[in-house]
Every structure is written in C-alpha cells, then in structure tokens.
Design an enzyme around this catalytic site. Structure first.
Site, short mmCIF file in Angstrom:
data_model
loop_
_atom_site.label_atom_id
_atom_site.label_comp_id
_atom_site.label_asym_id
_atom_site.label_seq_id
_atom_site.Cartn_x
_atom_site.Cartn_y
_atom_site.Cartn_z
N SER A 134 -39.06 -15.14 58.34
CA SER A 134 -40.17 -15.58 59.19
C SER A 134 -40.56 -17.04 58.96
O SER A 134 -41.32 -17.61 59.74
CB SER A 134 -41.38 -14.68 58.92
OG SER A 134 -41.81 -14.82 57.56
N SER A 183 -37.58 -13.85 53.74
CA SER A 183 -38.08 -14.85 54.70
C SER A 183 -38.12 -16.28 54.20
O SER A 183 -38.48 -17.19 54.95
CB SER A 183 -39.45 -14.44 55.23
OG SER A 183 -39.33 -13.32 56.07
N LYS A 218 -46.53 -23.22 55.57
CA LYS A 218 -46.34 -22.11 56.51
C LYS A 218 -47.72 -21.61 56.95
O LYS A 218 -48.65 -21.51 56.14
CB LYS A 218 -45.56 -20.99 55.82
CG LYS A 218 -45.26 -19.79 56.71
CD LYS A 218 -44.42 -18.76 55.96
CE LYS A 218 -44.09 -17.55 56.81
NZ LYS A 218 -43.23 -16.58 56.09
#
Length: 500
Positions: free
Chosen positions: A166, A190, A83
């Site tokens: 996210s 998330s 990420k």
C-alpha cells in the site's frame, strides 16, 4: 568542489544530503524548495496527496538555525515525506480514504515526531491504498496534488504499471527523486513489495521496534512502520531515528532501546549463512524474477557468504491465515469510523443507525468494505473457532518454522514478489490476484520478523526486481549490513527511471 555544484540535490541520498547540510554547502531551505519544486513538476505520478509549503519552509528555517548553532541532529535539514497513514499536525491525514476527508490531526505520530527530533523536514503526505489495504495502490479514494479526482499512483519505470502497495506513493517519491526518503508501513508486505516494484530499498523492522502511536490502524498485530530510501545506508540512518520504546502511548511498543544501525554497515559477510527456502522458488515464480534473484545470490557467494537450502513448509498457508487475521483486526479497528466525531458523515439520514449505515457505505471503498465483511464474519459467533482461532494457531506454526530455519542459517533470502509490477487495472475486479502477489512477504509479517527489499536487477519490460532478506528478531543491523555489502558490489540501487 562542493556536492551542490557537482550533483543536483535530488540526485543525493540521505547520507549525502546530511553531510552537505552540515558542511553548509547548501541550506535546508534550498533543499526543501528544490524538492517541493520536484514534487510539483512531477504531479502526474500521483505520489503526493498534500503539500504545505509554509510549514515545510518553516521547518527548514529552524533546521538551518540549528546547523548554524552547532546543535544539528543526525538528519538535520534532510527532506522527508510521510505515508498518509501517519497523522500530522501540519498536513491533512486521510489514510487514502473518503472517510477521513478533511481530517486534521491535533498531534503528530511518534514516528513523525522522532524523525523531526532528528532534524528531518517534512515535505508532505504521500498517496496510499485506503487504510493501507492493497498491493497495487489502486485503492486510494483521495485526489493527488494536481488532480481533481482520485487517481492511481504510477510507477516511474513505466507509468502504465502499478507501483505496488500500500506504500506506493512512498516508493514512487523515492524512485522518481521527489524525496530522498519516505516513511511507509508494512502489514503484509506494504514496504517491501512497492520497494521491489520501484527499484528502491525498504525495511520493515521487528514488530514493535517502531511505535504505532499515531499510525492509523489497519491490523494492530501486524502493522509496522519502516523507512524507504535508495540504499541500505540511508535506511539505516532513518531506522536509527525511528525506533525506540514508546510504552506510554503504544502498548505494542517493545522495551528495546534505539540502536545505531549504521555502526556495522561495513562488516564483512564472509562466512554468513543465507538460507534459501525451497517454497520461495517453486511454481508461480516468474523466470525473469528468478534470474535476477539468482544473480544477486551469486554475488553474495562471491562476497564469501554460504547458501544453504532450508524449508518454510507453511508458506502457502500464509495467504489464508493473513486474510483471516488482518480483516478480523480491520473489522474491529475501523468500527470507530462512524461519522460521529470526525471525518465523513452522510448528509441525509433518518436516525442514528441510518446515519451509521449511510456514512460507512459512502465513506469506505470496495476493498475496505470487503475486508470489514470478511473480518466481521470470521469473528462472528459460530465461526470464530472455525476460522479465526485456527488461523492464530497456524500463525504460531509459521513463526516456529522460521525459528527452525534460523537454526541452520543466519538470515533468509528470496524474491519479494512472484512477478514484476503489473499493468494498471490488469487485475481488474479480481482481488485474489492481488492477494496472491503477497505470498513471499506475508510469512515474515505473520511471524513479526524484520524483512527488507534490496534492488537486485531488472526483469520483463525493464522493470525492477527486489531481493528479500529476512532476519531473526532484532537482526535489523545484520540485514542492513548484508544489503549494504550487495550494494557496494552492484549498481542496481543507483539506476533511475528515464525522463526524470
């Protein structure tokens, strides 16, 4: 017959890839090239925001050398993607924000380093909501690979829908078979929510289990790194490598040694007591989601587990509490992005204060500005006691509710989100709609408890539904074992989107 000749490499999970690499059925370079080609072939998903083929292949070559020398790590040669909230030396680190456009970190995040030490090969960086703020991955200000402008990540089960956020890019990369595993971060859900929406497995460990060093901060008392993969077995391998104390670089890191989370994966769950909170099954839970979750819970009963009713009475308060505490911490953390030392700086300004104002106005997106403003307000003189202090008191009560519940059960189960993934743009300019989607994931985050999402079936439109499992502190091994046993009895984690 070798794994390589019976299955395409992208159909193999982490454990199978690691076994095939150790058996020299294919090389780390072959695996890296294969997944890089997959990432480029499916750019339309918007999952990757940075690739560096030279760096990836150099890591793969080094992995092959260690395998040949007999010094291979547990994840030697296995491709993984990170990420874009973790800083990396070989790839840009933007946190999905224009504010960090062009930023190249001089060091790797601890989680990245630990996975590399275990032999993992980095494929690239993955799209995310700006500074990890969002539930849909529609808030990214960075153009994905193959795009000329910022674009939302698309759910591979239905490209007209959001992947969740996210960590949307991380979930999509696994679900679309662009990477066997990814890293994500979970502040209020998330990892769990996008894992649920994309039909994969993801776990958020106990707060402090994985180092936050090099993870671009959103809300420091909530942010936690975790793995996302197809199944619990793969997540156990990854989490074993990611966790461990880091006291010299992260003051929130717990002095708890790394653990082999794979050791108890096949333990019986006969007699396991699973708490079912009434507050997770009330008004607002979509019938299709409830049906899938109920079916998964029946599978647990077949495996010998007992379901007991429990109560988490302050569940509804988790939304206002979270959206006071998290923005307050974001307001403090994001004050460092001022255009002075790195990242975006406004071109035209008259003095230092004007430069600050214009840089931050240009560099931050709407959702980030919204949370900074809320956070600054609740921390301001006259409002601190009324809002922030009260929220912290209720946070303690929410944590106490869990401890009372764990007197009656071994772990807690329920839905991850009230609905399946919604359509891109469906929530439009209504941020509250996104916030409400976090109601089932926020309580565990506020309490710092480990939680995970496990594929549990499909709902409206053929979209995946995740079952949430929540454990007491340091009970990751129990969660992973419980998830693994469900996956041995069902095939939801094996199903994949069509056309890929």
């Amino acid at each position: 017959m070798s794994i390589a000749t019976t299955q395409a490499l992208h159909d193999l999970g982490v454990a199978d890839l690691a076994a095939g690499l150790r058996a020299k059925q294919f090389s780390a370079v072959e695996a890296a090239r294969h997944f890089l080609a997959r990432a480029k072939a499916h750019q339309n998903m918007g999952a990757f925001v940075a690739l560096n083929e030279d760096a990836t292949l150099a890591q793969a070559l080094a992995a092959d050398a260690r395998i040949a020398a007999g010094t291979a790590g547990a994840l030697e040669g296995v491709p993984i993607a990170h990420k874009d909230i973790f800083v990396t030396r070989d790839f840009p680190s933007t946190a999905g924000s224009k504010m960090l456009a062009g930023y190249q970190s001089p060091f790797d995040a601890t989680v990245v380093t630990k996975l590399a030490d275990a032999g993992a090969v980095t494929l690239g960086k993955l799209n995310c909501d700006e500074f990890a703020m969002g539930s849909a991955n529609e808030n990214s200000a960075v153009a994905p690979v193959g795009f000329a402008a910022p674009a939302p990540v698309r759910n591979p089960w239905d490209t007209s829908r959001i992947p969740g956020g996210s960590s949307g890019g991380s979930a999509v990369a696994v679900a679309a078979r662009l990477a066997p595993a990814t890293t994500g971060t979970d502040t209020g859900g998330s990892i769990r929510q996008p894992a649920s929406f994309c039909g994969i497995t993801g776990i958020k460990p106990t707060y402090g289990r994985a180092s936050r060093y090099g993870m671009i901060a959103f809300a420091s008392s909530l942010d936690q790194a975790g793995p996302m993969a197809r199944n619990a077995e793969d997540c156990a391998l990854l989490l074993s490598a990611m966790c461990g104390p880091d006291p010299d670089r992260d003051s929130t890191s717990l002095d708890v040694p790394a653990e082999n989370f794979s050791a108890k994966l096949n333990d019986s769950i006969d007699g396991l007591c699973i708490g079912i909170p009434a507050e997770f099954f009330g008004e607002g839970l979509a019938p299709d989601v409830r049906a899938a979750v109920d079916a998964a819970l029946k599978e647990y009963e077949k495996l010998g587990a007992k379901l007991v009713p429990i109560s988490l009475p302050r569940t509804e308060l988790s939304i206002p509490v979270y959206y006071i505490i998290a923005p307050a911490e974001a307001s403090s953390n994001l004050s460092r992005f001022d255009g002075v030392k790195f990242g975006h700086r406004a071109k035209n300004y008259t003095d230092l204060v004007d430069m600050y104002k214009k840089t931050r106005a240009e560099g931050f997106g709407d959702e980030v500005k919204r949370r900074i403003m809320i956070g600054t307000y609740v921390l301001s003189h006259g409002y601190y006691d009324a809002y922030y202090l009260q929220a912290q008191k209720i946070r303690r009560m929410i944590a106490d509710d869990f401890q009372n519940a764990f007197k009656e059960c071994d772990l807690i189960a329920g839905p991850v989100a009230p609905t399946v993934a919604w359509k891109l743009g469906e929530h439009g300019n209504d941020p509250l709609a996104d916030y409400l989607a976090d109601i089932f994931t926020l309580p565990a985050s506020l309490a710092g408890l480990p939680g995970m999402s496990v594929p549990a079936g499909f709902g409206e439109g053929g979209m995946p539904v995740g079952l949430q499992l929540i454990g007491n502190y340091f009970q990751e091994a129990r969660l992973l074992n419980t998830a693994h046993r469900l996956q041995q009895a069902t095939d939801f984690h094996l199903r994949q989107p069509g056309g890929l």
